[in-house]
Design an enzyme around this catalytic site. Structure first.
Site, PDB file in Angstrom:
ATOM      1  N   GLU A  40      25.777  38.237  43.247  1.00  0.00           N
ATOM      2  CA  GLU A  40      25.354  37.507  41.926  1.00  0.00           C
ATOM      3  C   GLU A  40      23.868  37.590  41.836  1.00  0.00           C
ATOM      4  OE1 GLU A  40      27.411  33.788  43.309  1.00  0.00           O
ATOM      5  OE2 GLU A  40      29.555  34.453  42.540  1.00  0.00           O
ATOM      6  N   LYS A  53      23.296  39.971  47.541  1.00  0.00           N
ATOM      7  CA  LYS A  53      23.491  38.537  48.066  1.00  0.00           C
ATOM      8  C   LYS A  53      24.861  38.565  49.049  1.00  0.00           C
ATOM      9  CE  LYS A  53      25.086  34.017  46.172  1.00  0.00           C
ATOM     10  NZ  LYS A  53      25.491  33.511  44.898  1.00  0.00           N
ATOM     11  N   GLN A  54      25.757  39.289  48.715  1.00  0.00           N
ATOM     12  CA  GLN A  54      27.001  39.371  49.770  1.00  0.00           C
ATOM     13  C   GLN A  54      27.586  40.811  49.687  1.00  0.00           C
ATOM     14  OE1 GLN A  54      30.196  36.745  48.699  1.00  0.00           O
ATOM     15  NE2 GLN A  54      29.419  36.430  47.058  1.00  0.00           N
ATOM     16  N   TRP A 103      37.706  32.819  43.772  1.00  0.00           N
ATOM     17  CA  TRP A 103      38.350  33.989  44.396  1.00  0.00           C
ATOM     18  C   TRP A 103      38.286  33.607  46.071  1.00  0.00           C
ATOM     19  CZ3 TRP A 103      35.542  38.919  46.134  1.00  0.00           C
ATOM     20  CH2 TRP A 103      34.308  38.716  46.478  1.00  0.00           C
ATOM     21  N   ASP A 104      37.469  32.640  46.473  1.00  0.00           N
ATOM     22  CA  ASP A 104      37.596  32.151  47.866  1.00  0.00           C
ATOM     23  C   ASP A 104      38.855  32.020  48.318  1.00  0.00           C
ATOM     24  OD1 ASP A 104      35.161  31.645  46.559  1.00  0.00           O
ATOM     25  OD2 ASP A 104      34.530  30.236  48.141  1.00  0.00           O
TER      26      ASP A 104
END
Ligand code: IFM
Length: 851
Positions: A573, A677-678, A434-435
């Site tokens: 994740e 995580k993000q 998805w980056d």
């Protein structure tokens, strides 16, 4: 020798002292500016200038400078040269007037500058003609051009440090979408080898799919560690790498680039001294077990690597020009130009003759011609994409470093597979995440639409595979893979060793399903910036519809009529197989609604075969999807049960920089704790803010950011954007700074595997969406800037619906300029802006038109 990274240090070493002075220029310049009424009509200057122009050096004539001061004609001439990729310090300025006589110098300041050039007298016309003739001679004997970009455009690395060389090689990559050439030194360095990658050309099957390395230009057998002095400069404006090595008091200079005008062509000019001889062979096979073959053909040699599993390959053919030919009798340096042409094909062995013809053609055109067209191309790309940050030199350079690599990594025709590290390294084996869709594509949609379109084409071509995957799972529509490579099937490994050496299973391939909506979002974002209705009504609609169909077949309806998505992994994740992940559910909701809207807007039902029942069902499902919003706290629960986990606040136990929390605390503890995580819930405020309850960004930021480890490099830039939108400029600036240093300082110790291209896209989004408040909205461009106190001005150039737009703002003033009229939204008020521009002034918290 240790290495130091810096900005804008002028290259030194013999052959590159200052131009000008009574003794005349002794280094190569790239253009001549004659400020005089008479000079062009005077022999011997006229004939020297004609010879120079024939050698490819532009000679521009303007009227004399009034009292030696810059004139409008001076500015215009420098601007014109700047647009052709020539920096002011590479322009030899000649002035002649009655008071001061004949003088020369370089245009030390950039276009737009009011400063006069620094000039020194020249004796007479004969001396001037000599000066110009020297330039012709320098070209004739292959003088490598010196690094000449102005401040804010050059990254300088001093020394060779074996411990950081892998990261340096990634940082110094030059690429042009199709082929990327890492920045390993042109001397032998045991810790890093030269590498050439071709976008979308893979070897291996399934999880073993990896980018196939291509043959590489050979390097000198001299050990880099033997250099007593080494300097490498990445000229971001010109897309060039300059290398200088000093050995035994002798200096070897190299200039190299991946031609942006001829993607697939690598050019290197080197002045090799005795202490540092040229490569024994022009091409070398990449390290590893590879199927290779090689041969010679008229005027060039070639080498090919082939994919044992997919049938594709990369062929490189090289043509070399050397002078003096043979070994110089006086022991002087050899200058060698190497033109290495690559042809790559993902599924068939490419033809060596084709590459050889391209290499020979390049040799015929010659280094100077190739350099000039390459610089012009880069100047053109920068003119449509630069971000200027005044008052913050470090961030300025880091931003351009990011934009440079974003532009380099994506081609603009056919299909573009953009792996997580672009063409700068083999991290994540070159798989597409998805980056690409969510982090990289928006920058290109807004600055160079053909590249964004090529990225979407990569997905469009893999739609049949995504449909087949959904079918095999008993679903409808398209299930795009979390990690994608050659054929569009999922290539996510099922297990790996983590950084602590532990064997861990990887479930993202099965469970990180938000990729389906991310692809749809990318298609919609491309259309929002470009207004490309052909794409929207054609392949774009198909992507939206098939992804919506997937979600419609994926949700579970409970007895109360609520819709759920069970068993997924969100962007965070650290928590696997969770139910009702807010990010996944809200993105799916957006996907269902947007597809229904589009079908209604652009296509009569009979055309696309979507019944009104299906469309209504999408809308009903979207309404029924739970999103975990808790009205009393004003926050979204990240997934069902998140609030029951251990209430661990990362900000209280670790410094605010990227931390791999699973390594710090152990994966089991992290799984049981509220450690993120993000950006996960917060990512929604960045991508689909209209899907969320108005006025809840601040409460969610307050809750989630302190619980976020920023364990993914994707995280800091998104937080920077959101803090800026929430008015938290100090935190926004700090997060932005971290994002900007991820690769320059190798903050995650993973830059050796390649640059984090998504972080770079995130950095642009933080500046544009976050600080400038610039994003498309219902066919208009919304602008709402907020600047941190460190910056005196921010200027962004982008392209909206085919018109180049520049916004320039300070804390008090905003100016918008559009090449062709567009509609903008400032403080909710629609405004028409065209070439005459519009200005606004901040009054309290609102922007008032100022004329
Ligand atoms: O796509 C990312 C993911 O979000 C976090 N882990 C690394 C991937 C590739 O960059």
């Amino acid at each position: 020798m240790s290495a130091r990274i810096g900005a804008d240090v002028p290259p030194d070493g013999p052959g590159s002292p200052a131009v000008g002075g009574a003794e005349g220029p002794d280094r190569r310049i790239e253009a001549v500016l004659l400020a005089s009424d008479r000079l062009m009509a005077t022999e011997p200057v006229a004939s020297a200038a004609a010879t120079l122009a024939a050698a490819g050096v532009p000679v521009v004539s303007i009227p004399p400078l009034p009292h030696g001061e810059p004139s409008a004609a001076w500015q215009a001439a420098l601007q014109q040269l700047w647009g052709a990729g020539v920096s002011p310090s590479a322009v030899l300025v000649v002035t002649q007037d009655d008071q001061a006589g004949l003088r020369v110098g370089t245009a030390t300041m950039g276009p737009g500058s009011a400063s006069a050039p620094e000039l020194s007298p020249v004796e007479d016309l004969g001396a001037l003609a000599c000066l110009l003739a020297t330039q012709v001679e320098l070209r004739r004997r292959g003088e490598p051009p010196a690094a000449s970009a102005p401040p804010g455009w050059m990254l300088t690395i001093d020394g060779i440090d074996p411990d950081t060389e892998r990261a340096r090689a990634a940082q110094l990559t030059t690429a042009a979408g199709r082929i990327g050439w890492n920045g390993a030194p042109s001397l032998t360095e045991s810790r890093v080898t030269p590498m050439v990658l071709a976008a979308g050309v893979y070897d291996g099957q399934g999880a073993d799919s990896h980018l196939l390395p291509g043959p590489v230009p050979g390097v000198s057998p001299t050990e880099a560690s033997a250099a007593t002095r080494a300097r490498r400069v990445l000229d971001l404006r010109g897309g060039l790498v300059h290398e200088t090595f000093e050995l035994d008091g002798l200096v070897t200079r190299v200039v190299r680039f991946a031609s942006l005008a001829r993607p697939g062509l690598l050019v290197r000019r080197a002045e090799w001294t005795r202490a540092c001889p040229p490569p024994a062979r022009p091409l070398a096979a990449p390290v590893g077990e590879l199927v290779t073959d090689e041969g010679t053909t008229t005027g060039s040699t070639w080498q090919r690597t082939r994919s044992g599993t997919l049938g594709g390959g990369i062929v490189a053919a090289v043509a070399t020009a050397r002078w003096p030919s043979g070994t110089p009798t006086d022991g002087g340096p050899i200058v060698e130009d190497q033109f290495t042409a690559y042809v790559a094909d993902p599924s068939a062995p490419p033809d060596p003759e084709h590459a050889a013809a391209l290499a020979r053609q390049a040799e015929e055109l010659g280094f100077d011609h190739l350099l000039a067209e390459h610089r012009r191309q880069w100047a053109h790309r920068w003119a449509g994409a630069d971000v200027v940050i005044e008052g913050d030199d470090e961030l300025q350079l880091a931003t351009r470093f990011a934009l440079f690599h974003l532009m380099s990594s994506v081609s603009d025709d056919g299909e573009a597979a953009v792996g997580a590290r672009g063409l700068t390294g083999t991290g994540y084996r070159g798989h597409v995440f998805w980056d690409a869709d969510v982090f990289v594509l928006p920058f290109l949609a807004a600055t160079h639409p053909p590249s964004a379109r090529a990225m979407l084409e990569y997905r469009v071509q893999r739609l049949p595979a995504a449909l087949a995957t959904a079918r095999s799972l008993g679903r409808r529509g398209a299930r795009f893979p979390w990690e994608s490579a050659h054929d569009g099937r999922d290539v996510t490994p099922r297990s790996a060793r983590d950084r602590a050496g532990r064997f861990v299973s990887i479930r993202t391939g099965q469970l990180e399903e938000h990729i389906v909506a991310d692809v749809a979002w990318a298609a919609d974002t491309y259309v929002a910036w470009t207004g490309d209705v052909d794409f929207q009504r054609g392949p774009g609609l198909e992507l939206l519809v098939e992804t919506a169909r997937y979600w419609a077949s994926r949700v579970r309806i409970d007895p109360d009529g609520d819709a759920h998505i069970d068993g997924v992994i969100g962007p965070d994740e650290y928590h696997e197989c969770v139910d009702d992940n807010a990010f996944t559910n809200v993105m799916a909701r957006w996907n269902l609604r947007r597809a229904a809207e589009l079908v209604e807007a652009v296509s009569p039902e009979r055309d696309v075969g979507i019944t009104s029942e299906e469309r209504h069902r999408w809308r009903d499902l979207a309404e029924a999807l739970v999103d975990g919003f808790e009205p009393d706290r004003g926050i979204y629960e990240q997934f069902r049960g998140f609030h029951d986990l251990e209430p661990l606040v990362m900000a209280e136990i670790a410094p605010r920089r990227p931390i791999a929390a699973d390594l710090l605390l152990g994966p089991e503890r992290v799984r049981q704790a509220q450690v993120v995580k993000q950006a996960d819930v917060l990512m929604l405020y960045h991508l689909v803010p209209d899907e969320l309850r108005a006025g809840t960004l601040e409460s969610n930021l307050r809750f989630y950011e302190p619980r976020t480890a920023h364990g993914s490099s994707l995280s800091p830039a998104i937080h920077a954007a959101l803090f800026a939108r929430a008015g938290g400029l100090e935190q926004a600036y700090e997060a932005l700074r971290i994002a900007s240093r991820i690769d320059l300082d190798d903050l995650t110790a993973t830059t050796g595997g390649g640059l984090h291209i998504a972080t770079m896209g995130g950095l642009w989004q933080a500046l544009v969406h976050g600080f400038a408040g610039m994003r498309p909205r219902d066919g208009r461009l919304q602008v709402d800037p907020l600047l941190p106190p460190q910056w005196s001005a921010l200027e962004i150039t982008a392209r909206f619906h085919g018109s180049r737009v520049t916004i320039r703002c300070t804390s008090q003033d905003l100016h918008i300029h559009a090449e062709r009229p567009i509609e903008v939204l400032v403080d909710g008020e629609p405004q028409r802006v065209g070439p005459e521009g519009r200005s606004f002034r901040r009054q309290g918290s609102v922007w008032e038109p100022s004329r």
